[in-house]
Design a protein around this motif. Structure first.
Motif, PDB file in Angstrom:
ATOM      1  N   SER A  80       0.827  -1.208   0.000  1.00  8.93           N
ATOM      2  CA  SER A  80       0.000   0.000   0.000  1.00  8.93           C
ATOM      3  C   SER A  80       0.860   1.257   0.000  1.00  8.93           C
ATOM      4  CB  SER A  80      -0.943  -0.005   1.209  1.00  8.93           C
ATOM      5  OG  SER A  80      -0.210  -0.192   2.421  1.00  8.93           O
ATOM      6  N   ALA A  81       2.176   1.094  -0.225  1.00  3.18           N
ATOM      7  CA  ALA A  81       3.085   2.237  -0.254  1.00  3.18           C
ATOM      8  C   ALA A  81       2.625   3.243  -1.308  1.00  3.18           C
ATOM      9  CB  ALA A  81       4.503   1.772  -0.563  1.00  3.18           C
ATOM     10  N   GLY A  82       2.690   4.511  -0.950  1.00  2.00           N
ATOM     11  CA  GLY A  82       2.293   5.554  -1.885  1.00  2.00           C
ATOM     12  C   GLY A  82       0.810   5.829  -1.918  1.00  2.00           C
ATOM     13  N   THR A  83       0.036   5.097  -1.130  1.00  2.00           N
ATOM     14  CA  THR A  83      -1.410   5.340  -1.037  1.00  2.00           C
ATOM     15  C   THR A  83      -1.730   5.884   0.355  1.00  2.00           C
ATOM     16  OG1 THR A  83      -2.152   3.219  -0.103  1.00  2.00           O
ATOM     17  CG2 THR A  83      -1.697   3.277  -2.484  1.00  2.00           C
ATOM     18  N   THR A  84      -2.938   6.348   0.509  1.00  2.00           N
ATOM     19  CA  THR A  84      -3.386   6.844   1.822  1.00  2.00           C
ATOM     20  C   THR A  84      -4.172   5.780   2.573  1.00  2.00           C
ATOM     21  OG1 THR A  84      -5.440   7.739   0.867  1.00  2.00           O
ATOM     22  CG2 THR A  84      -3.513   9.207   0.942  1.00  2.00           C
ATOM     23  N   PHE A  85      -4.092   4.539   2.102  1.00  2.00           N
ATOM     24  CA  PHE A  85      -4.948   3.486   2.659  1.00  2.00           C
ATOM     25  C   PHE A  85      -4.768   3.319   4.165  1.00  2.00           C
ATOM     26  CE2 PHE A  85      -5.726  -0.961   3.850  1.00  2.00           C
ATOM     27  CZ  PHE A  85      -7.061  -1.057   3.509  1.00  2.00           C
ATOM     28  N   SER A  86      -3.539   3.118   4.623  1.00  2.00           N
ATOM     29  CA  SER A  86      -3.332   2.872   6.058  1.00  2.00           C
ATOM     30  C   SER A  86      -3.753   4.074   6.887  1.00  2.00           C
ATOM     31  CB  SER A  86      -1.877   2.495   6.343  1.00  2.00           C
ATOM     32  OG  SER A  86      -0.998   3.550   5.990  1.00  2.00           O
ATOM     33  N   ALA A  87      -3.479   5.282   6.392  1.00  2.00           N
ATOM     34  CA  ALA A  87      -3.893   6.486   7.110  1.00  2.00           C
ATOM     35  C   ALA A  87      -5.414   6.599   7.135  1.00  2.00           C
ATOM     36  CB  ALA A  87      -3.285   7.720   6.453  1.00  2.00           C
ATOM     37  N   ASP A  88      -6.051   6.306   6.024  1.00  2.00           N
ATOM     38  CA  ASP A  88      -7.510   6.391   5.956  1.00  2.00           C
ATOM     39  C   ASP A  88      -8.178   5.366   6.869  1.00  2.00           C
ATOM     40  OD1 ASP A  88      -7.134   8.375   4.111  1.00  2.00           O
ATOM     41  OD2 ASP A  88      -7.598   7.133   2.361  1.00  2.00           O
ATOM     42  N   CYS A  89      -7.483   4.251   7.111  1.00  2.00           N
ATOM     43  CA  CYS A  89      -8.007   3.223   8.010  1.00  2.00           C
ATOM     44  C   CYS A  89      -7.780   3.567   9.476  1.00  2.00           C
ATOM     45  CB  CYS A  89      -7.355   1.874   7.718  1.00  2.00           C
ATOM     46  SG  CYS A  89      -7.870   1.117   6.166  1.00  2.00           S
ATOM     47  N   GLY A  90      -6.903   4.550   9.715  1.00  2.00           N
ATOM     48  CA  GLY A  90      -6.595   4.907  11.094  1.00  2.00           C
ATOM     49  C   GLY A  90      -5.523   4.036  11.711  1.00  2.00           C
ATOM     50  N   ALA A  91      -4.722   3.397  10.866  1.00  2.00           N
ATOM     51  CA  ALA A  91      -3.673   2.522  11.401  1.00  2.00           C
ATOM     52  C   ALA A  91      -2.598   3.318  12.123  1.00  2.00           C
ATOM     53  CB  ALA A  91      -3.059   1.693  10.276  1.00  2.00           C
ATOM     54  N   GLY A  92      -2.381   4.568  11.711  1.00  2.00           N
ATOM     55  CA  GLY A  92      -1.423   5.417  12.404  1.00  2.00           C
ATOM     56  C   GLY A  92      -0.020   4.863  12.428  1.00  2.00           C
ATOM     57  N   GLY A  93       0.376   4.187  11.384  1.00  2.00           N
ATOM     58  CA  GLY A  93       1.697   3.584  11.332  1.00  2.00           C
ATOM     59  C   GLY A  93       1.788   2.252  12.037  1.00  2.00           C
ATOM     60  N   GLY A  94       0.678   1.803  12.619  1.00  2.00           N
ATOM     61  CA  GLY A  94       0.678   0.534  13.329  1.00  2.00           C
ATOM     62  C   GLY A  94       0.049  -0.581  12.521  1.00  2.00           C
ATOM     63  N   PHE A  95      -0.348  -1.626  13.219  1.00  2.00           N
ATOM     64  CA  PHE A  95      -1.002  -2.762  12.556  1.00  2.00           C
ATOM     65  C   PHE A  95      -2.494  -2.682  12.808  1.00  2.00           C
ATOM     66  CE2 PHE A  95       0.070  -4.164  16.816  1.00  2.00           C
ATOM     67  CZ  PHE A  95      -1.069  -4.845  17.235  1.00  2.00           C
ATOM     68  N   LEU A  96      -3.259  -3.298  11.923  1.00  2.00           N
ATOM     69  CA  LEU A  96      -4.708  -3.191  12.007  1.00  2.00           C
ATOM     70  C   LEU A  96      -5.330  -4.308  11.187  1.00  2.00           C
ATOM     71  CD1 LEU A  96      -6.869  -0.997  13.081  1.00  2.00           C
ATOM     72  CD2 LEU A  96      -6.978  -0.281  10.700  1.00  2.00           C
ATOM     73  N   LEU A  97      -6.433  -4.836  11.666  1.00  2.00           N
ATOM     74  CA  LEU A  97      -7.206  -5.801  10.891  1.00  2.00           C
ATOM     75  C   LEU A  97      -8.531  -5.157  10.513  1.00  2.00           C
ATOM     76  CD1 LEU A  97      -7.527  -8.697   9.758  1.00  2.00           C
ATOM     77  CD2 LEU A  97      -8.670  -9.280  11.899  1.00  2.00           C
ATOM     78  N   ASN A  98      -8.785  -5.079   9.221  1.00  2.00           N
ATOM     79  CA  ASN A  98     -10.038  -4.540   8.697  1.00  2.00           C
ATOM     80  C   ASN A  98     -10.880  -5.667   8.123  1.00  2.00           C
ATOM     81  OD1 ASN A  98     -10.170  -1.492   8.719  1.00  2.00           O
ATOM     82  ND2 ASN A  98      -8.158  -1.770   7.766  1.00  2.00           N
ATOM     83  N   VAL A  99     -12.185  -5.497   8.173  1.00  2.00           N
ATOM     84  CA  VAL A  99     -13.096  -6.387   7.467  1.00  2.00           C
ATOM     85  C   VAL A  99     -13.925  -5.524   6.518  1.00  2.00           C
ATOM     86  CG1 VAL A  99     -14.935  -8.089   7.629  1.00  2.00           C
ATOM     87  CG2 VAL A  99     -13.163  -8.004   9.387  1.00  2.00           C
ATOM     88  N   PHE A 100     -13.955  -5.941   5.249  1.00  2.00           N
ATOM     89  CA  PHE A 100     -14.679  -5.210   4.225  1.00  2.00           C
ATOM     90  C   PHE A 100     -15.770  -6.092   3.621  1.00  2.00           C
ATOM     91  CE2 PHE A 100     -10.440  -3.238   4.221  1.00  2.00           C
ATOM     92  CZ  PHE A 100     -10.788  -1.890   4.362  1.00  2.00           C
ATOM     93  N   PHE A 101     -16.762  -5.422   3.050  1.00  2.00           N
ATOM     94  CA  PHE A 101     -17.900  -6.092   2.423  1.00  2.00           C
ATOM     95  C   PHE A 101     -18.115  -5.432   1.061  1.00  2.00           C
ATOM     96  CE2 PHE A 101     -22.435  -6.655   1.586  1.00  2.00           C
ATOM     97  CZ  PHE A 101     -22.668  -7.963   1.990  1.00  2.00           C
TER      98      PHE A 101
END
Length: 207
Positions: free
Chosen positions: A134-155
């Motif tokens: 996801s480098a170069g995208t805002t995906f992790s920031a938009d998810c609120g990962a804040g530079g950390g790890f996160l598990l998302n569930v999408f539908f």
């Protein structure tokens, strides 16, 4: 010498085990209620993202494959020469993705690491878990990962992607096989943060 659990007659053990079982059943029912509440969460429309994968560009929508649900783990990016030990430990325990898929859920891992760095680490670890950068995208920031790890569930509903759930920290921890088995063992995880009897072996987390 390492401390040992107390030795008691069988009837005393049965009594203590029964008391613990009552507490365990209460916790199980509480988890069932949480799962029911989780199934009733609303969802929010999520943006369109394009990641880099070993086979070329791949969109968030394409990570679903033929499935309607997607669990997506955000692996921490901690620099060019270091890999998060917690994310590594977690990914080591991601298994039976075919079984997950049979119930309609796809799995993938993304990271802000460059694709080449991810590819090299995946090869080193022998992982077969699908991944993309996801480098170069805002995906992790938009998810609120804040530079950390996160598990998302999408539908997905057709070509529209929605976010239904996210969790991090101990919410991710509870999904792991080894720590949860260790929680059943007398010495537990043997980590310093645990509430264990005096003399139990303990060490720093990831130490």
């Amino acid at each position: 010498m390492t401390a040992l659990p107390t030795v008691v007659p069988a009837e005393d053990w049965e009594k203590a085990r029964a008391e613990l079982l009552t507490a365990e059943k209460e916790a199980t029912r509480a988890l069932d209620r949480l799962a029911a509440q989780r199934r009733r969460l609303p969802m929010v429309r999520f943006g369109e993202y394009t990641f880099e994968s070993p086979s070329g560009p791949v969109t968030l929508l394409e990570l679903f494959g033929d499935h309607q649900q997607l669990a997506l783990y955000q692996f921490m990016h901690t620099g060019p020469d270091h890999f998060c030990p917690g994310c590594t430990n977690f990914t080591n325990q991601v298994t039976d993705l075919e079984g997950l898929a049979r119930d309609g859920v796809a799995w993938a891992t993304v990271s802000d690491m460059p694709l080449a760095q991810m590819s090299g680490y995946w090869e080193q670890k022998g992982w077969t878990v699908p991944f993309a950068s996801s480098a170069g995208t805002t995906f992790s920031a938009d998810c609120g990962a804040g530079g950390g790890f996160l598990l998302n569930v999408f539908f997905r509903d057709g070509d529209t992607v929605y976010r239904t759930y996210s969790t991090t920290q101990r919410g991710v921890d509870r999904l792991m096989f080894v720590p949860n088995i260790l929680d059943l063992a007398p010495y537990g995880r043997q980590e310093e943060w645990e509430d264990s009897p005096a003399g139990w072996p303990q060490h720093p987390t990831y130490g």
